[in-house]
Design a protein around this motif. Structure first.
Motif, PDB file in Angstrom:
ATOM      1  N   ASP A  42      52.403  45.608  31.833  1.00  0.00           N
ATOM      2  CA  ASP A  42      50.632  45.571  31.503  1.00  0.00           C
ATOM      3  C   ASP A  42      50.507  44.400  30.662  1.00  0.00           C
ATOM      4  N   GLN A  43      51.371  43.784  29.783  1.00  0.00           N
ATOM      5  CA  GLN A  43      50.807  43.092  28.500  1.00  0.00           C
ATOM      6  C   GLN A  43      51.131  41.826  29.067  1.00  0.00           C
ATOM      7  N   GLU A  44      51.819  41.355  30.221  1.00  0.00           N
ATOM      8  CA  GLU A  44      51.726  40.062  30.730  1.00  0.00           C
ATOM      9  C   GLU A  44      50.300  39.675  30.879  1.00  0.00           C
ATOM     10  N   ILE A  45      49.908  38.596  30.236  1.00  0.00           N
ATOM     11  CA  ILE A  45      48.464  38.193  30.182  1.00  0.00           C
ATOM     12  C   ILE A  45      48.434  36.555  30.451  1.00  0.00           C
ATOM     13  N   TYR A  75      42.569  37.462  41.744  1.00  0.00           N
ATOM     14  CA  TYR A  75      43.468  38.176  42.760  1.00  0.00           C
ATOM     15  C   TYR A  75      44.860  37.557  42.610  1.00  0.00           C
ATOM     16  N   SER A  76      45.773  38.368  42.815  1.00  0.00           N
ATOM     17  CA  SER A  76      47.107  38.049  42.645  1.00  0.00           C
ATOM     18  C   SER A  76      47.537  37.297  43.735  1.00  0.00           C
ATOM     19  N   THR A  77      48.412  36.180  43.833  1.00  0.00           N
ATOM     20  CA  THR A  77      48.839  35.169  44.740  1.00  0.00           C
ATOM     21  C   THR A  77      50.262  35.457  45.093  1.00  0.00           C
ATOM     22  N   LYS A  78      50.687  36.850  45.019  1.00  0.00           N
ATOM     23  CA  LYS A  78      51.608  37.552  45.727  1.00  0.00           C
ATOM     24  C   LYS A  78      51.379  37.909  47.294  1.00  0.00           C
ATOM     25  N   CYS A  79      52.185  37.690  48.099  1.00  0.00           N
ATOM     26  CA  CYS A  79      51.900  37.909  49.519  1.00  0.00           C
ATOM     27  C   CYS A  79      52.116  39.523  49.500  1.00  0.00           C
ATOM     28  N   THR A  80      51.109  40.008  50.237  1.00  0.00           N
ATOM     29  CA  THR A  80      51.189  41.432  50.475  1.00  0.00           C
ATOM     30  C   THR A  80      52.220  41.954  51.375  1.00  0.00           C
ATOM     31  N   HIS A  81      52.988  41.105  52.345  1.00  0.00           N
ATOM     32  CA  HIS A  81      53.833  41.636  53.083  1.00  0.00           C
ATOM     33  C   HIS A  81      55.006  41.968  52.322  1.00  0.00           C
ATOM     34  N   LEU A 119      44.625  40.551  49.596  1.00  0.00           N
ATOM     35  CA  LEU A 119      45.464  40.333  48.188  1.00  0.00           C
ATOM     36  C   LEU A 119      45.101  41.145  47.204  1.00  0.00           C
ATOM     37  N   GLU A 120      46.100  41.670  46.231  1.00  0.00           N
ATOM     38  CA  GLU A 120      45.766  42.569  45.210  1.00  0.00           C
ATOM     39  C   GLU A 120      44.803  41.965  44.166  1.00  0.00           C
ATOM     40  N   LYS A 121      43.714  42.819  43.614  1.00  0.00           N
ATOM     41  CA  LYS A 121      42.881  42.431  42.840  1.00  0.00           C
ATOM     42  C   LYS A 121      43.485  42.807  41.551  1.00  0.00           C
ATOM     43  N   LEU A 122      43.464  41.644  40.375  1.00  0.00           N
ATOM     44  CA  LEU A 122      44.056  41.851  39.056  1.00  0.00           C
ATOM     45  C   LEU A 122      42.839  42.359  38.139  1.00  0.00           C
ATOM     46  N   ASN A 123      43.310  42.957  37.295  1.00  0.00           N
ATOM     47  CA  ASN A 123      42.405  43.529  36.036  1.00  0.00           C
ATOM     48  C   ASN A 123      42.420  42.334  35.065  1.00  0.00           C
ATOM     49  N   PHE A 124      41.045  42.104  34.557  1.00  0.00           N
ATOM     50  CA  PHE A 124      40.950  41.212  33.439  1.00  0.00           C
ATOM     51  C   PHE A 124      39.609  41.464  32.403  1.00  0.00           C
ATOM     52  N   ILE A 125      39.595  40.958  31.499  1.00  0.00           N
ATOM     53  CA  ILE A 125      38.633  40.976  30.657  1.00  0.00           C
ATOM     54  C   ILE A 125      37.826  39.601  30.288  1.00  0.00           C
ATOM     55  N   ALA A 126      36.261  39.803  30.489  1.00  0.00           N
ATOM     56  CA  ALA A 126      35.753  38.535  30.266  1.00  0.00           C
ATOM     57  C   ALA A 126      35.147  38.610  28.981  1.00  0.00           C
ATOM     58  N   GLU A 127      35.270  37.871  28.017  1.00  0.00           N
ATOM     59  CA  GLU A 127      34.778  37.968  26.610  1.00  0.00           C
ATOM     60  C   GLU A 127      33.958  37.064  26.759  1.00  0.00           C
ATOM     61  N   THR A 128      33.325  36.494  25.561  1.00  0.00           N
ATOM     62  CA  THR A 128      32.490  35.324  25.185  1.00  0.00           C
ATOM     63  C   THR A 128      32.796  34.106  25.889  1.00  0.00           C
ATOM     64  N   TYR A 130      36.258  33.454  26.687  1.00  0.00           N
ATOM     65  CA  TYR A 130      37.717  33.756  27.254  1.00  0.00           C
ATOM     66  C   TYR A 130      37.758  34.703  28.417  1.00  0.00           C
ATOM     67  N   LEU A 131      38.678  34.372  29.328  1.00  0.00           N
ATOM     68  CA  LEU A 131      38.857  35.476  30.376  1.00  0.00           C
ATOM     69  C   LEU A 131      40.221  35.688  30.232  1.00  0.00           C
ATOM     70  N   THR A 132      40.603  37.011  30.107  1.00  0.00           N
ATOM     71  CA  THR A 132      41.936  37.403  29.927  1.00  0.00           C
ATOM     72  C   THR A 132      42.421  38.210  31.295  1.00  0.00           C
ATOM     73  N   ILE A 133      43.383  37.669  31.879  1.00  0.00           N
ATOM     74  CA  ILE A 133      43.934  38.225  33.141  1.00  0.00           C
ATOM     75  C   ILE A 133      45.285  38.961  32.737  1.00  0.00           C
ATOM     76  N   PHE A 134      45.281  40.321  33.156  1.00  0.00           N
ATOM     77  CA  PHE A 134      46.493  41.093  32.964  1.00  0.00           C
ATOM     78  C   PHE A 134      47.195  40.980  34.498  1.00  0.00           C
ATOM     79  N   LEU A 135      48.488  40.351  34.226  1.00  0.00           N
ATOM     80  CA  LEU A 135      49.353  40.016  35.588  1.00  0.00           C
ATOM     81  C   LEU A 135      50.061  41.131  35.818  1.00  0.00           C
TER      82      LEU A 135
END
Ligand code: FES
Length: 135
Positions: A42-45, A75-81, A119-128, A130-135
Protein backbone atom coordinates in the motif's frame (compact mmCIF):
# COMPACT_ATOMS: atom_id res chain seq x y z
CA UNK A 1 -10.40 -42.82 51.75
CA UNK A 2 -11.45 -42.81 48.14
CA UNK A 3 -10.58 -39.97 45.77
CA UNK A 4 -12.97 -39.33 42.96
CA UNK A 5 -12.21 -37.17 40.04
CA UNK A 6 -15.42 -35.35 39.53
CA UNK A 7 -14.19 -33.31 36.61
CA UNK A 8 -13.92 -34.19 32.93
CA UNK A 9 -10.85 -31.99 32.76
CA UNK A 10 -8.08 -34.56 32.94
CA UNK A 11 -4.34 -34.13 32.84
CA UNK A 12 -4.32 -35.39 29.24
CA UNK A 13 -6.82 -32.72 28.18
CA UNK A 14 -4.81 -30.07 29.98
CA UNK A 15 -1.67 -31.06 28.06
CA UNK A 16 -3.57 -31.01 24.76
CA UNK A 17 -4.98 -27.58 25.57
CA UNK A 18 -1.50 -26.32 26.47
CA UNK A 19 -0.22 -27.67 23.13
CA UNK A 20 -2.86 -25.77 21.19
CA UNK A 21 -2.26 -22.59 23.18
CA UNK A 22 1.46 -22.81 22.47
CA UNK A 23 0.63 -22.40 18.75
CA UNK A 24 -0.90 -18.95 19.30
CA UNK A 25 2.44 -17.08 19.13
CA UNK A 26 3.16 -18.76 15.78
CA UNK A 27 -0.22 -17.62 14.49
CA UNK A 28 0.61 -14.09 15.67
CA UNK A 29 3.96 -14.13 13.85
CA UNK A 30 2.33 -15.41 10.67
CA UNK A 31 -0.38 -12.72 10.85
CA UNK A 32 2.14 -9.90 11.37
CA UNK A 33 4.22 -11.11 8.40
CA UNK A 34 1.19 -11.14 6.11
CA UNK A 35 0.03 -7.76 7.41
CA UNK A 36 3.49 -6.19 6.99
CA UNK A 37 3.58 -7.24 3.31
CA UNK A 38 0.17 -5.62 2.75
CA UNK A 39 1.32 -2.34 4.34
CA UNK A 40 4.46 -2.33 2.17
CA UNK A 41 2.37 -2.81 -0.98
CA UNK A 42 0.00 0.00 0.00
CA UNK A 43 2.91 2.35 0.58
CA UNK A 44 4.32 2.12 -2.92
CA UNK A 45 3.55 5.62 -4.10
CA UNK A 46 4.26 7.99 -6.89
CA UNK A 47 4.14 11.75 -6.41
CA UNK A 48 3.57 14.23 -9.23
CA UNK A 49 3.23 17.98 -9.44
CA UNK A 50 -0.38 18.79 -10.23
CA UNK A 51 0.68 21.52 -12.65
CA UNK A 52 2.54 18.91 -14.73
CA UNK A 53 -0.57 16.82 -15.34
CA UNK A 54 -2.13 17.82 -18.66
CA UNK A 55 -5.82 17.99 -19.47
CA UNK A 56 -7.03 14.75 -21.11
CA UNK A 57 -5.13 11.55 -20.44
CA UNK A 58 -1.44 11.04 -19.82
CA UNK A 59 0.44 7.75 -19.76
CA UNK A 60 3.05 7.25 -16.99
CA UNK A 61 4.06 3.61 -17.54
CA UNK A 62 2.62 2.16 -14.28
CA UNK A 63 -0.51 4.26 -14.35
CA UNK A 64 -2.64 6.47 -16.53
CA UNK A 65 -4.08 9.79 -15.39
CA UNK A 66 -7.26 11.22 -16.84
CA UNK A 67 -7.87 14.87 -16.07
CA UNK A 68 -11.05 16.47 -17.29
CA UNK A 69 -12.44 19.81 -16.12
CA UNK A 70 -10.40 19.60 -12.92
CA UNK A 71 -11.59 16.08 -12.08
CA UNK A 72 -8.83 13.47 -11.89
CA UNK A 73 -8.99 9.70 -12.22
CA UNK A 74 -5.99 7.38 -12.03
CA UNK A 75 -5.92 3.92 -13.61
CA UNK A 76 -3.46 1.07 -13.38
CA UNK A 77 -1.81 0.13 -16.67
CA UNK A 78 -1.82 -3.57 -15.82
CA UNK A 79 -3.97 -5.58 -18.19
CA UNK A 80 -7.11 -6.89 -16.51
CA UNK A 81 -6.78 -10.23 -18.32
CA UNK A 82 -3.59 -11.61 -16.74
CA UNK A 83 -1.70 -8.52 -15.59
CA UNK A 84 0.78 -7.72 -18.38
CA UNK A 85 2.07 -4.16 -18.65
CA UNK A 86 0.05 -2.16 -21.21
CA UNK A 87 1.77 0.05 -23.78
CA UNK A 88 0.38 3.23 -25.28
CA UNK A 89 0.12 2.77 -29.05
CA UNK A 90 0.24 5.49 -31.68
CA UNK A 91 -3.51 5.25 -32.19
CA UNK A 92 -3.96 6.35 -28.53
CA UNK A 93 -5.08 2.93 -27.38
CA UNK A 94 -3.53 0.93 -24.59
CA UNK A 95 -2.36 -2.34 -26.10
CA UNK A 96 -1.48 -5.51 -24.23
CA UNK A 97 1.56 -7.22 -25.78
CA UNK A 98 0.67 -10.59 -24.21
CA UNK A 99 -2.66 -11.52 -25.79
CA UNK A 100 -3.72 -8.42 -27.72
CA UNK A 101 -6.35 -6.78 -25.52
CA UNK A 102 -6.94 -3.10 -26.14
CA UNK A 103 -8.24 -0.43 -23.77
CA UNK A 104 -9.66 3.03 -24.24
CA UNK A 105 -7.44 5.42 -22.23
CA UNK A 106 -10.25 8.00 -22.07
CA UNK A 107 -12.62 5.74 -20.14
CA UNK A 108 -10.52 2.74 -19.12
CA UNK A 109 -12.90 0.24 -20.72
CA UNK A 110 -11.77 -2.80 -22.71
CA UNK A 111 -12.20 -2.36 -26.46
CA UNK A 112 -10.88 -5.75 -27.51
CA UNK A 113 -10.49 -9.03 -25.61
CA UNK A 114 -9.63 -11.35 -24.14
CA UNK A 115 -9.71 -8.77 -21.29
CA UNK A 116 -13.29 -7.88 -20.38
CA UNK A 117 -12.97 -5.81 -17.21
CA UNK A 118 -12.08 -2.09 -17.32
CA UNK A 119 -8.74 -0.86 -16.03
CA UNK A 120 -8.41 -0.86 -12.24
CA UNK A 121 -8.82 2.56 -10.63
CA UNK A 122 -6.00 3.49 -8.27
CA UNK A 123 -6.28 5.43 -5.02
CA UNK A 124 -4.70 8.85 -4.89
CA UNK A 125 -4.64 12.04 -2.83
CA UNK A 126 -4.73 15.45 -4.51
CA UNK A 127 -3.06 18.01 -2.26
CA UNK A 128 -2.39 21.68 -2.97
CA UNK A 129 0.48 21.11 -5.40
CA UNK A 130 0.90 17.36 -5.57
CA UNK A 131 -0.91 14.25 -6.64
CA UNK A 132 0.11 11.20 -4.62
CA UNK A 133 -0.78 7.90 -6.23
CA UNK A 134 -0.89 4.60 -4.32
CA UNK A 135 0.19 1.81 -6.63
FE1 FES B 1 -3.36 -8.77 -21.49
FE2 FES B 1 -3.80 -11.34 -21.67
S1 FES B 1 -2.60 -10.32 -20.24
S2 FES B 1 -4.55 -9.78 -22.92
Amino acid sequence: MEVHENSNFTRRKAIALFGWLSLLPLAGIWYSMVNRKQVREDQEISKLLLKDIPEGFSYHHDYLIRRKSGAIEVYSTKCTHLGCQLKLAENDRLICPCHGSEFNPEKGNALKGPAEKPLEKLNFIAETDYLTIFL
